[in-house]
Scaffold this active site. Structure first.
Site, mmCIF file in Angstrom:
data_model
loop_
_atom_site.group_PDB
_atom_site.id
_atom_site.type_symbol
_atom_site.label_atom_id
_atom_site.label_comp_id
_atom_site.label_asym_id
_atom_site.label_seq_id
_atom_site.Cartn_x
_atom_site.Cartn_y
_atom_site.Cartn_z
ATOM 1 N N ASN A 93 -10.169 -0.893 -2.185
ATOM 2 C CA ASN A 93 -8.617 -0.515 -1.806
ATOM 3 C C ASN A 93 -7.670 -1.279 -3.049
ATOM 4 O OD1 ASN A 93 -6.141 -1.096 -0.921
ATOM 5 N ND2 ASN A 93 -6.603 -1.257 1.187
ATOM 6 N N HIS B 141 -3.750 6.897 1.132
ATOM 7 C CA HIS B 141 -3.841 5.623 0.519
ATOM 8 C C HIS B 141 -5.445 5.380 0.783
ATOM 9 C CE1 HIS B 141 -4.364 1.360 -0.250
ATOM 10 N NE2 HIS B 141 -4.138 0.907 0.953
ATOM 11 N N CYS C 201 0.842 -1.155 -0.002
ATOM 12 C CA CYS C 201 -0.061 0.026 0.129
ATOM 13 C C CYS C 201 0.865 1.255 0.038
ATOM 14 C CB CYS C 201 -0.839 -0.118 1.107
ATOM 15 S SG CYS C 201 -1.929 -1.462 1.372
#
Ligand code: ACO
Length: 333
Positions: free
Chosen positions: A290, A260, A113
């Site tokens: 995500n 993020h 991430c």
């Protein structure tokens, strides 16, 4: 020393929309649970003829066009992903070939991430030292093919989506704009709290399939959700404040925070902790889920298209994820 600006951005998401109701036909979950816990309404899952590098190619073409440069002006590629096309080589070289970029270098970044900010930081250093002039920085992820689409995997599978984002990082004509600083961290003691164990050199394919077949849980991502959540809400503000302190700025100076897109609840927590308004924090997790290393460059490109990133603005990027790794970047646009 040179300063590095983000000259162009672009993103690509697959056409195929998978709603929470679609997931509830595959596993025991429901729209209400997913929205309440994550904010996600839908995500994109690629069609069979697409891949991590093919999505990256589309995002890169848009970033090159947006930057107004010729593709042959690119002198280096940095590619962040946790879902490469092949175990080796990494997808940077595939992208180099597909773009027809002669024999320029291609570096692959494995920081999940936080991957895009790590990649951006690498590009920033190369521009600052004068080694390169225009670097293509990409984040792309193809999660959907590797998720456990049964009820067993619901705590992870509902969160992740596919997509790609790209940025052209270039030498700035003047030093009052550009990437002010980047801040990178890791804590390997928590590597197994958010991981995909196999296949890997610790657990090769024959071992995984040795009599157990595809029911071996090691082939699917594992996430200790509550543990990840607790660390994320601490590390995000910490690394944003580190960037602000380094540049003698305050959270009120931030025009747009692009976190993020891990979980809407995490972003809302960070927003409150940093004393920011809802408008100062960009969110598109509702649409894409995500997308790990792709989430920040997709969000950045979308924010730009929506007019939320303007010349002179102070933009903060921040990420936390598997590793654990976390990072921030402060940019005077
Ligand atoms: N649908 C319905 N019920 C579910 C689902 C689902 N998709 N997933 C889990 N549940 C159930 C669980 O089985 C559990 O049931 P039980 O109480 O009967 O045992 C109940 O819901 C609560 O489960 P928790 O895991 O405790 O739920 P939580 O509130 O912690 O939410 C979540 C889970 C959304 C994963 C949360 O922990 C979270 O957001 N963690 C952060 C993870 C994250 O953001 N990861 C991404 C960042 S890192 C990266 O990007 C790689």
């Amino acid at each position: 020393m040179n300063s590095a600006i983000i000259k162009g951005t672009g993103y690509y998401v697959p056409e195929n929309i998978v709603t929470n109701d679609d997931l509830s036909k595959l596993m025991d979950t429901n729209d209400e649970w997913i929205i309440e816990r994550t904010g996600i309404k839908e995500r994109r899952w690629i069609n069979n003829d697409e891949s991590t590098s093919s999505m990256a190619l589309e995002a890169s073409k848009k970033a090159i066009k947006d930057a107004g440069i010729d593709k042959h002006d690119i002198d280096f590629i940095v590619f962040a992903t946790l879902s490469p096309d092949y175990y080796f080589p990494g997808p940077g070289v595939t992208l180099q070939k597909e773009l027809g970029l002669n024999t320029i270098g291609a570096l692959d970044v494995r920081n999940q991430c936080s991957g895009f900010i790590y990649a951006l930081s690498v590009a920033d250093q190369y521009i600052k030292t004068g080694m390169y002039n225009n670097i293509l920085v990409v984040g792309s992820e193809y999660h959907s093919g590797g998720l456990d689409k049964t009820t067993r995997g619901r705590g992870v599978t509902v969160i992740f989506g596919d997509g790609a984002g790209a940025a052209i990082v270039s030498k700035s004509p003047n030093n009052d704009r550009g990437i002010l600083s980047t801040h990178l961290h890791s804590q390997g003691e928590h590597a197994e709290e958010l991981t995909l164990i196999g296949p890997s050199t610790r657990r090769w394919v024959p071992e995984i399939f040795d009599g157990k077949g595809k029911d071996d849980e090691a082939i699917y991502p594992y996430m200790n959700g509550t543990f990840v959540f607790k660390h994320a809400v601490t590390r995000f503000p910490e690394v944003i404040n580190e960037a602000l302190t380094k540049n003698k700025l305050q959270s009120t100076d931030i025009d747009l925070l692009i976190p993020h897109q891990a979980n809407l609840r995490i972003s809302q927590f960070v927003q409150k902790k940093m004393g920011l308004s809802e408008n100062q924090v960009f969110s598109n997790i509702q649409k894409y889920g995500n997308t790990t290393a792709a989430s920040i460059p997709i969000a950045l490109a979308e924010a730009k298209l929506e007019g939320k990133v303007k010349k002179g603005d102070l933009i903060c990027l921040a990420a936390f994820g598997s590793g654990f790794t976390w990072a921030s970047a402060l940019i005077r646009w």
